[in-house]
Write a protein that holds these residues in place. Structure first.
Motif, PDB file in Angstrom:
ATOM      1  N   GLU A 199       6.440   0.305  10.660  1.00 41.30           N
ATOM      2  CA  GLU A 199       5.101  -0.098  10.237  1.00 41.30           C
ATOM      3  C   GLU A 199       4.956  -0.214   8.728  1.00 41.30           C
ATOM      4  O   GLU A 199       4.047  -0.901   8.245  1.00 41.30           O
ATOM      5  CB  GLU A 199       4.078   0.898  10.789  1.00 41.30           C
ATOM      6  N   THR A 200       5.819   0.451   7.964  1.00 40.64           N
ATOM      7  CA  THR A 200       5.704   0.398   6.497  1.00 40.64           C
ATOM      8  C   THR A 200       6.759  -0.481   5.847  1.00 40.64           C
ATOM      9  O   THR A 200       6.752  -0.640   4.622  1.00 40.64           O
ATOM     10  CB  THR A 200       5.823   1.811   5.894  1.00 40.64           C
ATOM     11  N   GLN A 229       0.839  -1.193   0.000  1.00 42.05           N
ATOM     12  CA  GLN A 229       0.000   0.000   0.000  1.00 42.05           C
ATOM     13  C   GLN A 229       0.876   1.246   0.000  1.00 42.05           C
ATOM     14  O   GLN A 229       1.895   1.307   0.684  1.00 42.05           O
ATOM     15  CB  GLN A 229      -0.908   0.014   1.226  1.00 42.05           C
ATOM     16  N   LYS A 230       0.484   2.241  -0.788  1.00 44.46           N
ATOM     17  CA  LYS A 230       1.206   3.508  -0.799  1.00 44.46           C
ATOM     18  C   LYS A 230       1.065   4.184   0.560  1.00 44.46           C
ATOM     19  O   LYS A 230       0.033   4.074   1.217  1.00 44.46           O
ATOM     20  CB  LYS A 230       0.654   4.428  -1.893  1.00 44.46           C
ATOM     21  N   THR A 231       2.102   4.899   0.971  1.00 43.88           N
ATOM     22  CA  THR A 231       2.103   5.546   2.277  1.00 43.88           C
ATOM     23  C   THR A 231       2.409   7.029   2.132  1.00 43.88           C
ATOM     24  O   THR A 231       3.108   7.453   1.204  1.00 43.88           O
ATOM     25  CB  THR A 231       3.150   4.914   3.210  1.00 43.88           C
ATOM     26  N   VAL A 290      10.842  14.072  15.718  1.00 41.12           N
ATOM     27  CA  VAL A 290      10.988  13.648  14.318  1.00 41.12           C
ATOM     28  C   VAL A 290      11.535  12.230  14.246  1.00 41.12           C
ATOM     29  O   VAL A 290      11.047  11.390  13.463  1.00 41.12           O
ATOM     30  CB  VAL A 290      11.883  14.628  13.544  1.00 41.12           C
ATOM     31  N   ILE A 291      12.540  11.924  15.048  1.00 41.89           N
ATOM     32  CA  ILE A 291      13.139  10.584  15.029  1.00 41.89           C
ATOM     33  C   ILE A 291      12.138   9.534  15.504  1.00 41.89           C
ATOM     34  O   ILE A 291      12.051   8.432  14.940  1.00 41.89           O
ATOM     35  CB  ILE A 291      14.421  10.559  15.880  1.00 41.89           C
ATOM     36  N   GLU A 292      11.362   9.866  16.525  1.00 41.87           N
ATOM     37  CA  GLU A 292      10.347   8.922  17.005  1.00 41.87           C
ATOM     38  C   GLU A 292       9.315   8.634  15.920  1.00 41.87           C
ATOM     39  O   GLU A 292       8.902   7.476  15.727  1.00 41.87           O
ATOM     40  CB  GLU A 292       9.662   9.487  18.249  1.00 41.87           C
ATOM     41  N   ALA A 293       8.890   9.667  15.194  1.00 42.36           N
ATOM     42  CA  ALA A 293       7.935   9.472  14.095  1.00 42.36           C
ATOM     43  C   ALA A 293       8.560   8.648  12.980  1.00 42.36           C
ATOM     44  O   ALA A 293       7.921   7.749  12.411  1.00 42.36           O
ATOM     45  CB  ALA A 293       7.473  10.823  13.563  1.00 42.36           C
ATOM     46  N   ARG A 294       9.811   8.951  12.656  1.00 43.92           N
ATOM     47  CA  ARG A 294      10.514   8.200  11.601  1.00 43.92           C
ATOM     48  C   ARG A 294      10.607   6.720  11.952  1.00 43.92           C
ATOM     49  O   ARG A 294      10.325   5.851  11.110  1.00 43.92           O
ATOM     50  CB  ARG A 294      11.921   8.770  11.423  1.00 43.92           C
TER      51      ARG A 294
END
Length: 292
Positions: free
Chosen positions: A74-75, A6-8, A64-68
């Motif tokens: 997950e992807t 799936q595209k993300t 930012v690092i946590e989101a990355r």
């Protein structure tokens, strides 16, 4: 983009306005969307579209690092669209803006997107994806009392232009959306600071006119804008020759006005923003009074 996954997409500044609408549009087109903002509460309704709100402060490297790391796990290490939309408004005279205000504006509008691109580079390259930026017509014209905000957007325009060149060998496109009027709540409504050198008769009305510039110029609906932006992200072919696209109201007019002779341009802006008498009063006041 691989057909086996799936595209993300990740949209920053997704708690309202452009980011909120674009996250929904991407979701409608089949993307698994991560909607990032400092506050999670305004994004709760996005969940009904299958969108995943995440806490993300682009001015914080830790955030930012946590989101990355979350998105990477997950992807499987792919991100097809990174839309750097988070923005901080700043409508102040250059002579009044404080260190705190201009640092925050640059942190969100310039350093934040740079930080996001650097930290998400591997995911974007793996997907051969698209990096988008919300630019601004303010980068093209010397709108009064917008020196800080306009300079952040001018910086992002040039950053995006150079990034587009540097990303070519990786198969990654860069799209800078030079944005005109869009119906959002980004307007800066803070008053002049106490003791401002511009505090003369008529200035309050001039500031109000400047702060309401977008609202009074028939701004484009955020949903319509979002559809155009996602079209830009998905477009291929001749479009890949260009990194700048113009979206929102007044873009044609401003592009024309921006090439006028400087004197004529300044005359028009002074009249539009009710500054004729204000500037005359200031000239008269400080031609006779020493600034202490």
């Amino acid at each position: 983009m691989s057909i086996n996954r799936q595209k993300t997409a990740l949209v920053t500044g997704a708690s309202s306005g452009i980011g909120y609408a674009t996250a929904i549009e991407l979701s409608k087109r089949g993307y698994q969307v991560y909607a990032g903002a400092r506050r999670l509460e305004p994004m709760e309704l996005l969940k009904k579209y299958g969108i995943m709100p995440i806490q993300l402060d682009v001015s914080s490297i830790k955030s930012v690092i946590e989101a990355r790391d979350k998105i990477n796990e997950e992807t499987g290490g792919y991100l097809d669209v990174l839309y750097n939309n988070a923005g901080q408004s700043c409508t102040f005279p250059s002579l009044d803006v404080t260190d705190e205000v201009f640092k925050q504006c640059y942190e969100v509008n310039v350093f934040g997107p740079m930080r996001m691109v650097r930290e998400f580079r591997k995911l974007i390259i793996n997907a051969k994806g698209v990096i988008g930026f919300t630019g601004s017509l303010s980068a093209l014209l010397p709108f009064p009392f917008s020196s800080v905000y306009s300079s952040t957007k001018a910086a992002i325009h040039q950053y995006a232009s150079t990034l587009a060149l540097e990303m070519k060998p990786f198969g990654v496109r860069v799209v800078n959306i030079v944005t005109g009027g869009v119906s959002t709540n980004i307007a800066d409504t803070r008053p002049l600071p106490e003791g401002s050198i511009y505090s003369v008769e008529g200035m309050k009305e001039a500031m109000k006119e400047r702060q309401q510039m977008a609202v009074r110029n028939k701004p484009m609906d955020a949903d319509k804008y979002a559809k155009q932006v996602v079209d830009d992200f998905e477009r291929i072919g001749w479009f890949t020759l260009f990194s700048n696209v113009y979206r929102g109201s007044q873009t044609v007019l401003v592009r024309f006005v921006s090439i006028l002779p400087r004197g004529l341009l300044e005359w028009g802006l002074i009249r539009k923003f009710l500054l004729t008498n204000v500037f005359q009063t200031i000239r008269e006041k400080y031609s006779k009074t020493k600034i202490e």
